[in-house]
Design a protein around this motif. Sequence first.
Motif, mmCIF file in Angstrom:
data_model
loop_
_atom_site.group_PDB
_atom_site.id
_atom_site.type_symbol
_atom_site.label_atom_id
_atom_site.label_comp_id
_atom_site.label_asym_id
_atom_site.label_seq_id
_atom_site.Cartn_x
_atom_site.Cartn_y
_atom_site.Cartn_z
ATOM 1 N N MET A 260 0.991 -1.285 0.208
ATOM 2 C CA MET A 260 -0.071 0.043 0.126
ATOM 3 C C MET A 260 0.922 1.275 0.174
ATOM 4 S SD MET A 260 -2.928 -1.264 -0.230
ATOM 5 C CE MET A 260 -2.170 -2.554 -1.235
ATOM 6 N N PRO A 261 1.836 1.371 0.808
ATOM 7 C CA PRO A 261 2.520 2.631 0.994
ATOM 8 C C PRO A 261 3.343 2.849 -0.314
ATOM 9 C CG PRO A 261 2.995 1.458 2.907
ATOM 10 C CD PRO A 261 2.270 0.554 2.054
ATOM 11 N N LEU A 262 3.538 1.855 -1.450
ATOM 12 C CA LEU A 262 4.283 2.233 -2.615
ATOM 13 C C LEU A 262 3.467 2.904 -3.652
ATOM 14 C CD1 LEU A 262 5.539 -1.508 -3.233
ATOM 15 C CD2 LEU A 262 6.913 0.383 -2.120
ATOM 16 N N TYR A 263 2.146 2.837 -3.341
ATOM 17 C CA TYR A 263 1.253 3.748 -4.397
ATOM 18 C C TYR A 263 1.530 5.116 -4.053
ATOM 19 C CZ TYR A 263 -2.947 5.695 -6.055
ATOM 20 O OH TYR A 263 -3.698 6.368 -6.606
ATOM 21 N N VAL A 264 1.513 5.276 -2.632
ATOM 22 C CA VAL A 264 1.410 6.962 -2.186
ATOM 23 C C VAL A 264 3.028 7.539 -2.574
ATOM 24 C CG1 VAL A 264 1.383 8.505 -0.297
ATOM 25 C CG2 VAL A 264 0.013 6.395 -0.219
ATOM 26 N N ARG A 265 3.924 6.438 -2.642
ATOM 27 C CA ARG A 265 5.065 6.863 -2.935
ATOM 28 C C ARG A 265 5.353 7.169 -4.707
ATOM 29 N NH1 ARG A 265 9.621 3.097 -0.119
ATOM 30 N NH2 ARG A 265 10.637 3.557 -2.455
ATOM 31 N N GLY A 266 4.369 6.647 -5.285
ATOM 32 C CA GLY A 266 4.289 6.710 -6.752
ATOM 33 C C GLY A 266 5.000 5.747 -7.377
ATOM 34 N N ASP B 224 -5.894 12.692 -10.045
ATOM 35 C CA ASP B 224 -5.916 14.226 -10.163
ATOM 36 C C ASP B 224 -6.319 14.927 -8.969
ATOM 37 O OD1 ASP B 224 -4.582 13.993 -12.591
ATOM 38 O OD2 ASP B 224 -6.633 14.426 -13.753
ATOM 39 N N ALA B 225 -7.309 14.398 -8.340
ATOM 40 C CA ALA B 225 -8.106 14.718 -7.332
ATOM 41 C C ALA B 225 -7.042 14.405 -6.192
ATOM 42 C CB ALA B 225 -9.606 14.133 -6.932
ATOM 43 N N VAL B 226 -6.793 13.287 -5.962
ATOM 44 C CA VAL B 226 -5.759 12.749 -4.712
ATOM 45 C C VAL B 226 -4.571 13.413 -4.791
ATOM 46 C CG1 VAL B 226 -4.551 10.967 -3.787
ATOM 47 C CG2 VAL B 226 -6.625 10.518 -4.854
ATOM 48 N N ALA B 227 -3.883 14.079 -5.930
ATOM 49 C CA ALA B 227 -2.821 14.628 -5.948
ATOM 50 C C ALA B 227 -2.871 16.247 -5.558
ATOM 51 C CB ALA B 227 -2.195 14.645 -7.651
ATOM 52 N N ARG B 228 -4.186 16.614 -5.414
ATOM 53 C CA ARG B 228 -4.276 17.873 -5.172
ATOM 54 C C ARG B 228 -4.355 18.003 -3.717
ATOM 55 N NH1 ARG B 228 -7.473 18.288 -10.045
ATOM 56 N NH2 ARG B 228 -9.345 17.926 -8.692
ATOM 57 N N LYS C 207 -9.201 8.776 -0.016
ATOM 58 C CA LYS C 207 -10.002 8.616 -1.340
ATOM 59 C C LYS C 207 -9.542 7.522 -2.391
ATOM 60 C CE LYS C 207 -11.471 12.198 -3.245
ATOM 61 N NZ LYS C 207 -11.541 13.737 -4.022
ATOM 62 N N ALA C 208 -8.263 7.122 -2.438
ATOM 63 C CA ALA C 208 -7.850 6.012 -3.052
ATOM 64 C C ALA C 208 -8.295 4.711 -2.266
ATOM 65 C CB ALA C 208 -6.273 5.993 -3.079
ATOM 66 N N LEU D 195 -3.946 1.855 3.755
ATOM 67 C CA LEU D 195 -4.530 2.853 2.503
ATOM 68 C C LEU D 195 -5.084 3.643 3.162
ATOM 69 C CD1 LEU D 195 -3.794 3.327 -0.454
ATOM 70 C CD2 LEU D 195 -5.652 1.588 -0.658
ATOM 71 N N ILE D 196 -6.145 3.582 3.991
ATOM 72 C CA ILE D 196 -7.125 4.604 4.507
ATOM 73 C C ILE D 196 -6.291 5.589 5.228
ATOM 74 C CG2 ILE D 196 -9.001 4.918 6.258
ATOM 75 C CD1 ILE D 196 -10.016 2.246 5.607
#
Length: 412
Positions: A75-81, A141-145, A372-373, A366-367
């Motif tokens: 899960m944290p790998l997603y937030v790291r991009g 896009d929403a999450v990135a903002r 949102k993701a 992830l929550i």
Amino acid sequence: MVTAAEAVDIALVSMRDGYVQVSAFVAVTVLLFGLIQYRTGGALLRTIEENERYGPVFGALMGLTPGCGGAIVMMPLYVRGTVSFGTVVATLMATAGDSAFVILALAPEAALYSYALAFAAAIVFGYAIDRFGLGVGRVDDAVARLSPATTDGGVVETAGVAGNPGHEYGTDGPVHTHESGPDHESRVLTPLSHAAHVVWWVAAVAALVLGITYLVRGAPDVAFTFGLGFDGLFTVVGLVGTGLSVYLYGVGRHYIGEGSVGRVRESFASAYETFQHAAMETSFVTVWVIVAYLVYEYAIVLTGFDVAAAAAAAGLLAPVGGALIGLIPGCGPQIVLASVYAQGGIPFSALTANAISQDGDALFPLIAIDKKAAVVASIYTTIPAILVGVGLALVWGPVFGLPEFGFGVLGP
């Protein structure tokens, strides 16, 4: 109306069961991943990050690990991009959760077919999300903002982690600033936290033995009692483990470790550091699991809703019910459903739909990191779950002549 005594009983039983039935198994899989990272110098994580096109396959394989530890570390790998949203969904779809231990012990043939279908659906749908978008671009896009959430009040900054097409953060990805050590040093709390960490692992090992015994026995009711018998040790170890988890998550992580949780380490300098990281991550999950258990148990008591009975009475809609139950975070409802299947109470199609839909404890980090993701991913795992489940209900018995109820269940 729930009395004060009943509310306390529910809380204590939930804390006990959450640690023995969930946390001990999560600890093993998170530790296993950490030890691989330690022994290989981070090679496994780099392999996942450097082979983005195989992301959904890697994610499905990690999710397929019994328990939730393999999925949690993704899960944290997603937030790291560093992995795509399709990889996250594939991981969650393939996640067998702690209910896997129940099915593997009581209905191994059903587990083989059910989790194979979940694995295949996870890869197909994960690649479909990355290839066709399915609305993920607008969500990202929403999450990135949004300002990326932290789990310990620390500051998040961007620092040289490249994004990817599946999850854009402009040109950089979020990296937590707590990289060099704990937040604080204390003559009292630092050694106390190290001691709590060691005792936590003693409790985790004991809980693992008790948890395996519990599943082998068919997940029976365990009396809330104290003593040296199975039920007594189940209670003592569960409460001690939960208490230590709350301490490590709320206090200890600021005095030992990195001061942060809910993320993946590139590598580990020592075996002790590896064990320490696994304990912190599992404690983090434990707190969320206990919250989910309490919400679920209080809701059942207050509403009188019978999850298993509703699924069994649904007929062709049973797999829809199984998929919708999979929307509930955590493994508690899924363990109930798996136990009912082993007793012949729900059809195989409902079990498979639930296996695909459930996100297990992997949804909790992830929550905490990206709400949102988490919501979107949970919805996405439910869609193929319903499709596959209803398809099985239509062809499993009529076409293949296989029993819907009791398929693959071991005899008494």
